[in-house]
Scaffold this motif. Structure first.
Motif, PDB file in Angstrom:
ATOM      1  N   ASP A  38      50.364 -55.922 -60.236  1.00  0.00           N
ATOM      2  CA  ASP A  38      50.952 -57.039 -60.969  1.00  0.00           C
ATOM      3  C   ASP A  38      51.493 -58.137 -60.056  1.00  0.00           C
ATOM      4  O   ASP A  38      51.754 -59.247 -60.493  1.00  0.00           O
ATOM      5  N   GLN A  39      51.683 -57.784 -58.788  1.00  0.00           N
ATOM      6  CA  GLN A  39      52.253 -58.748 -57.840  1.00  0.00           C
ATOM      7  C   GLN A  39      51.258 -59.843 -57.489  1.00  0.00           C
ATOM      8  O   GLN A  39      51.603 -61.002 -57.368  1.00  0.00           O
ATOM      9  N   ASN A  47      56.223 -67.743 -51.610  1.00  0.00           N
ATOM     10  CA  ASN A  47      56.616 -68.922 -52.395  1.00  0.00           C
ATOM     11  C   ASN A  47      56.136 -70.172 -51.680  1.00  0.00           C
ATOM     12  O   ASN A  47      56.271 -70.290 -50.463  1.00  0.00           O
ATOM     13  N   GLN A  62      54.100 -75.630 -60.079  1.00  0.00           N
ATOM     14  CA  GLN A  62      54.560 -74.922 -61.286  1.00  0.00           C
ATOM     15  C   GLN A  62      54.684 -73.423 -61.038  1.00  0.00           C
ATOM     16  O   GLN A  62      53.796 -72.794 -60.466  1.00  0.00           O
ATOM     17  N   ARG A  63      55.789 -72.851 -61.493  1.00  0.00           N
ATOM     18  CA  ARG A  63      55.975 -71.414 -61.376  1.00  0.00           C
ATOM     19  C   ARG A  63      56.160 -70.849 -62.776  1.00  0.00           C
ATOM     20  O   ARG A  63      56.960 -71.361 -63.555  1.00  0.00           O
ATOM     21  N   CYS A  64      55.436 -69.789 -63.103  1.00  0.00           N
ATOM     22  CA  CYS A  64      55.577 -69.137 -64.406  1.00  0.00           C
ATOM     23  C   CYS A  64      56.068 -67.722 -64.183  1.00  0.00           C
ATOM     24  O   CYS A  64      55.306 -66.858 -63.746  1.00  0.00           O
ATOM     25  N   LEU A  65      57.318 -67.480 -64.486  1.00  0.00           N
ATOM     26  CA  LEU A  65      57.843 -66.125 -64.374  1.00  0.00           C
ATOM     27  C   LEU A  65      57.178 -65.239 -65.443  1.00  0.00           C
ATOM     28  O   LEU A  65      56.527 -65.739 -66.364  1.00  0.00           O
ATOM     29  N   HIS A 100      55.734 -67.310 -71.007  1.00  0.00           N
ATOM     30  CA  HIS A 100      55.082 -67.678 -72.263  1.00  0.00           C
ATOM     31  C   HIS A 100      55.656 -66.936 -73.461  1.00  0.00           C
ATOM     32  O   HIS A 100      55.918 -67.527 -74.499  1.00  0.00           O
ATOM     33  N   LYS A 116      63.849 -66.220 -54.330  1.00  0.00           N
ATOM     34  CA  LYS A 116      63.153 -66.809 -53.184  1.00  0.00           C
ATOM     35  C   LYS A 116      63.781 -66.450 -51.837  1.00  0.00           C
ATOM     36  O   LYS A 116      63.455 -67.063 -50.821  1.00  0.00           O
ATOM     37  N   SER A 147      58.104 -59.439 -55.954  1.00  0.00           N
ATOM     38  CA  SER A 147      58.859 -60.417 -56.753  1.00  0.00           C
ATOM     39  C   SER A 147      58.039 -61.047 -57.870  1.00  0.00           C
ATOM     40  O   SER A 147      58.591 -61.513 -58.861  1.00  0.00           O
ATOM     41  N   GLY A 148      56.708 -61.074 -57.694  1.00  0.00           N
ATOM     42  CA  GLY A 148      55.869 -61.643 -58.753  1.00  0.00           C
ATOM     43  C   GLY A 148      55.322 -60.575 -59.673  1.00  0.00           C
ATOM     44  O   GLY A 148      54.799 -60.877 -60.745  1.00  0.00           O
ATOM     45  N   GLY A 149      55.424 -59.329 -59.269  1.00  0.00           N
ATOM     46  CA  GLY A 149      54.811 -58.243 -60.030  1.00  0.00           C
ATOM     47  C   GLY A 149      55.736 -57.629 -61.046  1.00  0.00           C
ATOM     48  O   GLY A 149      55.301 -56.882 -61.925  1.00  0.00           O
ATOM     49  N   ARG A 164      57.499 -54.362 -65.436  1.00  0.00           N
ATOM     50  CA  ARG A 164      56.277 -54.808 -64.759  1.00  0.00           C
ATOM     51  C   ARG A 164      55.679 -55.988 -65.505  1.00  0.00           C
ATOM     52  O   ARG A 164      55.658 -56.034 -66.719  1.00  0.00           O
ATOM     53  N   ARG A 165      55.170 -56.915 -64.717  1.00  0.00           N
ATOM     54  CA  ARG A 165      54.708 -58.189 -65.269  1.00  0.00           C
ATOM     55  C   ARG A 165      53.702 -58.035 -66.413  1.00  0.00           C
ATOM     56  O   ARG A 165      53.829 -58.679 -67.454  1.00  0.00           O
ATOM     57  N   SER A 166      52.725 -57.167 -66.250  1.00  0.00           N
ATOM     58  CA  SER A 166      51.659 -57.101 -67.254  1.00  0.00           C
ATOM     59  C   SER A 166      52.154 -56.487 -68.566  1.00  0.00           C
ATOM     60  O   SER A 166      51.474 -56.590 -69.583  1.00  0.00           O
TER      61      SER A 166
END
Lengths: 1011, 195
Positions: free
Chosen positions: A770-771, B5, B12-15, B19, B94, B117-119, B177-179
Motif C-alpha cells: 500500500d505504500q 515527499n 497535490q497530495r491525497c491522503l 476521497h 513529513k 507513511s503512504g501505505g 492500511r490504505r487500500s
C-alpha cells in the motif's frame, strides 16, 4: 369490539401488565381484533375468544393456544403486512401486538376453518402411523419431490419473504464478567448480587419486560407485590454503569469458551418495519467469564385422549393469561395436576369470577396450604383420578374423568363426565436445560423432581433457580443470590455477603411421577393422545416406533419426528421419552436424554448477517488511483479483494473493441496501467540474499545492486504458487513483488519459513504493497514520455531492461523499474501512494500527444499472452512445476543450500513422461477464439468418452497479430510442436488448432530490450 | 533511503481517506472521525540488538515499549508495540525521512526500518459513541478496564483488521492500511449513525 374473555371490574388482576387505556387493533387471518398495549397476539386472541389458531401438521386437526411462552407448539404464525416484511413461524405467545399488526395461521392451507388436510387427517388419520409419508409415497421415488411439495404446503410451515428485506440489522460484541441468562426472580437476584461487587454484568431476558414467572404468579416478596421488588431491582441495575440490561433478547446459542449469542428484537414488538434510522434486530456476541443460567422451566402437560382440542392448556399458561394479561381463556375450568403448584391456576381462575369445575389430582393427597385454599374457595378436589379423554371438536365440550390405581398406570373405576370448556394440566416442570447442552453438556436426570437438570460439564457456568430444578420461590432466591456472588468471585471480585428477597414458605406435598394417562383402550386404539403437538406425534406413535425396533431415543425421535418442529420439542421431549422408556421397560435415564443444539428459538438470517450486507458484504480494496478510474469510465474486475480496472470503454465500445484498441495503442504508442495492487514486500537484512535463494527456484547470490530478476516460488511439493520480479536496492535490501491476489499468502509464507525453520537468518520482511503506487507505462513511446518528466538518465545503454533507478518523476521522488509484462519497452514508476494521482495526471498531461491510453487487466492479459508470460492461478493450477511451464531456465539446482520444492522436482511423478506441459495454440481458423477451459483431444473422431490430453488455460484475440492465440496445458505438449489438436465444444462443433510456442509476438524480445 | 515527499509542496497530495471522507462525511454530534497526517516508520529489531535499541532511545528519547500491547510517547513521537520485534513509530507529518536517516546513522547491527507513511494512515476516533462504534466493529474487549489509555492492539475490525490505541476515555487512534480505507471509513460512519 368486545373482548368476552377480558376480566373487568373487581375481578381484574391488579398486577396485570396490559394497559386498558391503550386499545390496539390488529388482524388475524384477515379478521380485525382489538387488544391492549402489553398484550401478546396469544393473549389478545384468547381475550377475543378465538379458539382455533391453526391446523395440525399431519392430521389437520384444529389447534389452539397451549402455552404462554417460547414453548408454544401450536400458535405459530406468519407475520407481516407486506411481502418484504414477512416473518415465518412467530410464536403468538412471544409477539406483542401493535397497531395494524397482521398475522396468519401457518398451518391449514387452504383455510384454517375448513381444509383439505383436515379431511384427509380425519378420514385416514388412523391409517397414518409414523413414517406414513415415507412408506406411502416411497414409489416411484422420482415423484417424491412432487408429493413432498404438496404435503409440505398442506402441512404448512411458515414461508420466507420473496422481496428484499428492507430492515437493518446489527451485530455488537459484548464482554462481561457475568452473563445472567433469564430475568426472572433467579436472574434478577443473581444479577444484583454479582453487580454489587462491581463486576461487569449483562442480564438478558427474552420477554418484553423483566420478572419472568413472577409476572404470572401472585407471590408476595418482602411482603409486597412482586412487581415492587422487580421495579426496585431493575432500577438499581439500570443505574449501575457496570450493568447492561437487555429485554426482548433471547440468549439463543451457547458456544465454546463461554461465547454466547443473544438475539435482541429491537423494534419487532412495536413495528412491522423498523422506523427510519433504527435497526430491527441486534445480535450480541457475548464473551463472558462466567455464565449464570437462570432460564426457568417449562411446565409439562399431561398426555391424555384428545388432549389437543383447543382449550387444553398448560396450567401455568392459564395463570399467566389471567394474572399478567387479565384474560381468562374460558368459562369452566377443569384442572388436572400431579403436583401442588398447579392448584394456583384454579385459584387464579376462581378469583377471576369464573367457575372451577373441579381439581383432578392424580395423587391420593395434596399439600395443606393448597387444600385449605381450595376448601376456602369451595373448589372440589377429586383425588387419585385423571382426565382420560377430552371431547369436542373446535372447542372442549366435556371431559371424561376416571379413578387411577396407585401406580398411575391403570384406571380403577368408572368414568364420570364433567362439562367444561378449558382443561388445564400439569405433570410438573422441565428445567430449560437447552443452553447447557449446546457445548456438549448432557443433562442429568433427577428422580426427586422428575426432570433433567444441567450437568457441570462447563466449569464456568452455573445453573440456578427453576432452570436447575429448584422450585420453591424462597429457595430459588437464596440459591440465585449465592450463584451471583460465586460467579463474581470467580472473576476476581469480592462478594462478602448475599442478599435476596423473602418469600412465603408453603407446605408442599410431593408430586407424582406421571406423564401418560392410561385409557380404557390400549394406547393404539384409544383416541389420539398427543405428545408433540407441532409435529402430530402421539403416544401410540412412540409405542409403535418402539415396537418396530427403535430402541435409542434418538432413533425414536427421527422415526416419529418427535421434537423436530420449530419448538424443538420444548413441551414434548420428556413426555415422549417417558412413554418410550415405559414401553421399553427402562427408566428415563436408561433410555437416554435428548440434547439441544443452537438456536433456542429461531433466529432471522438478518440478525446473523448484521451489517455484512450490500456494500459491506465483502471488503473492496482500492488503489490510490481508484477515483480516477471511476471518473474515467473503467469497468472493474475483482482480483482477490481488489477492484482493478478491467478495461476503459470509450463511447459505445464493446469490451472486445476496447481491448483491441488498448492493445494496439500500447504496441504502437504508449499505454498505462495502474499496477499498484501488485504485492510488494520490503526485505532487509544481511541474509536477505540467502533467504531469496531458499524461497525462489533461481539464484540470487549474484544479482547486482540496481538490477531486477524474475523468480518462481514453489511449495514443498515443487508446484509453482507465485511469481514476480525482485529487485536489489542495496546489498542488504530487496523489494519483492508478488501477484495481486497472492501477496498475503506469500508474506505469510516468508514469515513462516523464517520464524519456524530458519530463524538464524538475519532478515526482516515488511509489506509495502500500500505504500508504493505503481504506474506502469509501456510501448515504443514510453521512453519519450518519461524523458519529459524525470531527471533519471534514460539512456538505454546504461538504464537497460531489468534495471532499477531512483530519481524524480513529475516532481515526485520515484523508483523506476525497467521491467515489462507486455513485451514492450516499459517503465514501472513507483511513488509514495499519497502522490500517485499527481504523477498519474502529469503522465496523461504529457502523454496526450502520444495518445497515452489507459488499459486494464484484460488488455494486460492479452499483451502478456502474446508474449507467453504466465499468470499464476490461470495458466497454473497448483499441479505445474517450473519444468511443466518450460521454465527450467528459472531453476538453479546447483544452489549451495536447497530451495523450497527442489526435492519434489525429482520425484518419480514430477519427472515422468507425458506430464501436462504449457504450450501455445494457434487455431486453424484465425478468427476462432477457443473458449478457456476447452478440453483438448488428439482424435476428434474417437467415441465418447474421448481421451482428453489437456485444456486451454488462456485464450484471446490478438489485435496486433490479427488472429486468435491461446495457451494450453497438454500431455507431452513440448514434444508435440506442430501437431494438430482438437477441442470438441458443447454445441457439437470442434475447433482445430496447432501446437506452437506460447511466445506469439516478438520471440527474440527485441521490443522490451529496445535501445 | 529516499525522501519520498516531493520538494515542491504545491504537488497535490491525497491522503488515504481523501476521497471517501468527502463522499461519506463523518458528521455527527456523537463522535468525531478524522484522518491525521503523520509519518509512519515500521521498525523491526531483535531484542538482542541492545546497542541499536539504545540508539533508538538516543534519537527519540523513549525506551522501546517491550511490554506487549503497550505504547510510549513524548511530544514528538509515539512508539507502538506491534510484535516482540516490531514497532510502529509515528512522527510529525513529513518528518519520517529525517527520522529514518537519523536512526540509520545511529543504529548498527541487524534491524529494518521501512517508511510506510503512504501505505497506512491514522484515524482519530473520539466522542461519546466512539467506544460503541468499536464494539460494533471489533471482537476485542475495548472496555477501559481491559483497554486502558496507551494500550495498543492489532485486531480484527469488521472484516478487516487494524491497529488500535486508546488515547483517552473516549478517544482512540486507528492505524488503517490504505487500500482498506474506504471500507473501514464507511463502516465507521455507518456504525456511528446509530446509537
Amino acid at each position: 369490539m368486545s373482548q368476552p374473555n377480558r376480566i373487568q371490574g373487581n375481578n381484574a388482576s391488579a398486577q396485570s401488565r396490559v394497559d386498558v387505556s391503550k386499545p390496539i387493533t390488529f388482524s388475524f387471518n384477515n379478521k380485525p381484533y382489538t387488544g391492549y398495549a402489553g398484550d401478546t397476539i396469544a393473549s389478545a386472541l384468547l381475550a377475543n375468544d378465538v379458539d382455533v389458531v391453526g391446523r395440525s401438521f399431519k392430521y389437520g386437526r384444529p389447534r389452539g393456544i397451549v402455552a404462554a411462552g417460547a414453548e408454544e407448539p401450536n400458535a405459530i404464525l406468519q407475520l407481516g403486512k407486506t411481502e418484504a416484511t414477512q416473518v415465518p413461524n412467530i410464536r403468538a405467545t412471544q409477539q406483542l401486538i401493535y397497531e395494524g399488526l397482521e398475522c396468519h395461521s401457518t398451518n391449514g392451507w387452504p383455510s384454517t376453518e375448513r381444509d383439505v388436510m383436515g379431511v384427509v387427517g380425519k378420514l385416514f388419520g388412523r391409517f397414518m402411523p409414523p413414517g406414513f409419508y415415507y412408506k406411502t409415497f416411497m414409489a416411484p421415488s422420482k415423484l417424491w419431490m412432487t408429493y413432498e411439495k404438496m404435503i409440505r404446503k398442506g402441512a404448512g410451515l411458515g414461508r420466507s419473504p420473496k422481496a428484499v428485506d428492507p430492515d437493518t440489522y446489527e451485530t455488537i460484541n459484548q464482554h462481561a464478567d457475568v452473563l445472567v441468562v433469564g430475568g426472572g426472580p433467579a436472574g434478577i437476584t443473581a444479577a444484583l448480587n454479582a453487580a454489587r461487587t462491581g463486576a461487569r454484568v449483562i442480564l438478558a431476558d427474552e420477554q418484553n419486560e423483566f420478572g419472568g414467572n413472577l409476572l404470572s404468579q401472585t407471590d408476595l416478596l418482602d411482603g409486597a407485590p412482586a412487581q415492587d421488588w422487580i421495579d426496585n431491582s431493575i432500577d438499581e441495575l439500570a443505574t449501575a454503569d457496570n450493568v447492561t440490561l437487555l429485554i426482548n433478547a433471547t440468549v439463543n446459542g451457547y458456544h465454546d469458551h463461554n461465547f454466547l449469542t443473544i438475539h435482541e428484537r429491537c423494534t419487532d414488538q412495536s413495528f412491522d418495519l423498523a422506523p427510519e434510522g433504527e435497526i430491527r434486530q441486534r445480535m450480541h456476541r457475548v464473551r463472558a467469564k462466567q455464565v449464570i443460567l437462570a432460564t426457568g422451566a417449562h411446565e409439562r402437560p399431561l398426555v391424555f385422549g384428545n388432549n389437543d382440542i383447543p382449550g387444553c392448556m398448560l396450567a401455568s399458561a392459564v395463570s399467566t393469561y389471567i394474572n399478567r394479561y387479565n384474560v381468562v381463556p374460558g368459562k369452566k375450568l377443569l384442572l388436572m395436576t400431579s403436583n401442588d403448584n398447579a392448584y394456583n391456576t384454579a385459584f387464579d381462575w376462581h378469583n377471576s369470577g369464573r367457575l372451577v369445575r373441579a381439581i383432578i389430582d392424580t395423587r391420593p393427597a395434596a399439600g395443606k396450604t393448597v387444600v385449605k385454599k381450595a376448601t376456602d374457595a369451595g373448589i372440589e378436589i377429586i383425588y387419585s383420578s385423571a382426565i382420560v379423554q377430552a371431547q369436542g371438536n373446535t372447542c372442549i365440550s366435556n371431559a371424561m374423568v376416571a379413578p387411577l390405581d396407585e401406580t398411575g398406570e391403570k384406571l380403577s373405576g368408572s368414568v364420570k363426565q364433567y362439562d367444561c370448556d378449558t382443561i388445564a394440566t400439569s405433570s410438573g416442570w422441565n428445567p430449560a436445560v437447552h443452553l447447557s447442552c449446546h457445548t456438549g453438556g448432557r443433562p442429568t436426570w433427577r428422580e426427586d423432581i422428575q426432570g433433567f437438570v444441567p450437568d457441570n460439564f462447563n466449569k464456568n457456568m452455573i445453573a440456578t433457580g427453576a432452570g436447575n430444578g429448584l422450585y420453591p420461590l424462597t429457595e430459588i432466591l437464596q440459591d440465585a443470590a449465592s450463584a451471583g456472588a460465586f460467579a463474581a468471585n470467580a472473576c476476581g471480585f469480592n462478594a462478602t455477603k448475599t442478599s435476596y428477597a423473602k418469600a412465603a414458605v408453603e407446605d408442599v406435598a410431593p408430586s407424582m411421577p406421571i406423564f401418560h394417562i392410561p385409557h380404557f383402550k390400549p394406547t393404539s386404539r384409544a383416541p389420539k393422545q398427543f405428545v408433540d403437538f407441532q409435529l402430530d406425534v402421539t403416544a401410540a406413535g412412540i409405542e409403535l416406533a418402539v415396537q418396530e425396533g427403535f430402541e435409542s431415543i434418538e432413533h425414536v425421535k427421527r422415526y416419529t419426528a418427535l421434537g423436530f418442529g420449530t419448538d424443538q420439542g420444548k413441551l414434548s421431549n420428556i413426555n415422549g421419552m417417558a412413554i418410550a422408556a415405559k414401553k421399553l421397560g427402562k427408566t428415563i435415564p436408561e433410555t437416554g436424554t435428548t440434547v439441544f443444539r443452537p438456536n433456542y428459538t429461531p433466529v432471522t438470517f438478518g440478525a446473523i448477517s448484521g451489517r455484512n450486507v450490500n456494500e459491506f458484504f465483502d471488503i473492496e480494496r482500492y488503489s490510490a488511483l481508484h477515483t480516477w478510474h471511476v471518473e474515467n469510465g473503467a469497468e472493474f474486475e475483482d482480483v482477490g479483494q481488489w477492484k482493478r480496472p478491467w478495461y476503459f470503454p470509450k463511447g459505445e465500445e464493446s469490451m472486445h473493441e476496447a481491448v483491441n484498441r488498448e492493445c494496439l495503442a500500447t504496441r504502437n504508442g504508449v499505454g498505462i496501467i495502474d499496477a499498484s495492487t501488485l504485492g510488494k514486500i520490503d526485505i532487509q537484512g544481511p541474509d536477505a540474499r540467502e533467504f531469496l535463494n531458499r524461497v525462489y527456484t533461481n539464484a540470487w547470490s549474484k544479482l547486482p545492486v540496481g538490477r531486477c530478476r524474475y523468480g518462481l516460488m514453489c511449495g514443498e511439493d515443487g508446484m509453482v504458487f507465485d511469481d514476480g520480479v525482485t529487485s536489489c536496492i542495496s546489498d542488504n535490501h530487496f523489494i519483492m513483488t508478488t501477484t495481486s491476489g497472492g501477496a498475503a499468502h506469500v508474506f505469510n509464507w516468508l514469515e513462516i519459513w523464517h520464524q519456524t525453520e530458519w530463524p538464524e537468518l538475519e532478515v526482516y520482511f515488511n509489506s509495502v504493497t500500500d505504500q508504493w503506487a505503481t504506474l506502469s507505462i509501456s510501448g515504443p513511446k514510453a521512453r519519450l514520455l518519461l524523458g519529459e518528466l524525470t531527471d533519471i538518465d534514460l539512456n538505454p545503454d546504461t538504464f537497460k531492461f531489468m534495471d532499477l533507478r531512483e530519481g524524480v518523476v513529475a516532481g515526485v521522488p520515484a523508483r523506476v523499474f525497467r521491467i515489462s509484462f507486455t513485451g514492450e519497452q516499459s517503465y514501472e514508476i513507483n511513488v509514495q501512494a499519497n502522490y500517485a494521482l499527481a504523477v498519474w495526471e502529469k503522465l496523461f498531461e504529457h502523454g496526450a500527444k502520444y495518445d497515452i491510453t489507459p488499459y486494464g487487466t484484460e488488455t494486460m492479459h492479452v499483451l502478456r499472452a502474446e508474449k507467453g508470460f504466465i499468470i499464476v492461478g490461470q495458466d497454473t493450477d497448483g499441479s505445474m512445476t517450473p519444468y511443466d511451464l518450460d521454465m527450467g531456465w528459472a531453476v538453479s539446482p546447483a544452489k549451495e543450500f536447497s530451495f523450497l520444492g527442489k526435492r519434489s522436482l525429482a520425484r518419480e511423478d514430477t519427472v515422468k513422461e507425458n506430464r501436462k506441459q504449457l504450450v501455445g495454440l494457434k487455431t486453424t481458423d484465425a478468427k476462432t477464439v477457443a473458449p478457456e477451459g476447452s478440453q483438448i483431444v488428439l482424435d476428434p473422431n474417437q467415441k465418447i468418452p474421448m481421451t482428453m490430453v489437456g485444456h486451454v488455460t488462456s485464450s484471446y484475440y490478438s489485435a496486433v497479430l490479427e488472429r486468435s492465440i491461446a495457451m494450453a496445458v497438454i500431455k507431452g505438449g513440448l514434444d508435440k510442436m506442430g501437431d494438430k489438436v482438437y477441442m470438441p465444444q458443447a454445441d457439437g462443433t470442434t475447433i482445430e488448432a496447432e501446437i506452437c510456442s506460447p511466445v506469439f509476438y516478438d520471440p527474440k524480445g527485441e521490443r522490451q530490450n529496445v535501445k | 533511503m529516499m525522501e519520498l515527499n516531493p520538494k515542491d509542496t504545491s504537488i497535490q497530495r491525497c491522503l488515504s481517506m481523501h476521497h471517501v471522507s468527502q463522499k461519506h462525511p463523518a458528521e455527527s454530534v456523537h463522535y468525531s472521525l478524522q484522518e491525521m497526517a503523520l509519518g509512519h516508520l515500521m521498525v523491526r529489531i531483535p531484542e538482542t540488538n541492545t546497542d541499536a535499541i539504545k540508539a533508538i532511545k538516543s534519537v527519540i528519547g523513549l525506551d522501546l515499549p517491550t511490554q506487549p500491547l503497550s505504547s510510549v510517547e513524548n511530544n514528538h513521537f509515539v512508539i507502538n508495540w506491534i510484535a516482540p520485534d516490531e514497532f510502529l513509530i509515528l512522527t510529525a507529518d513529513k518528518t519520517e525521512h529525517a527520522l529514518e536517516a537519523k536512526l540509520r546513522e545511529e543504529m548498527s547491527g541487524h534491524f529494518a526500518i521501512v517508511d510506510v507513511s503512504g501505505g497506512q494512515t491514522v484515524l482519530s476516533l473520539s466522542g461519546e459513541r466512539a467506544e460503541k462504534i468499536l464494539k460494533k466493529s471489533s471482537t476485542y474487549d475495548v472496555h477501559i478496564s481491559n483497554f486502558p489509555i496507551g494500550k495498543v492492539v492489532t485486531t480484527v475490525f469488521a472484516k478487516s483488521q487494524l491497529v488500535m490505541r486508546r488515547t483517552g476515555a473516549d478517544s482512540f487512534q486507528l492505524v488503517v492500511r490504505r487500500s482498506f480505507s474506504d471500507y473501514i471509513w464507511q463502516w465507521i460512519v455507518d456504525a456511528g449513525s446509530r446509537a
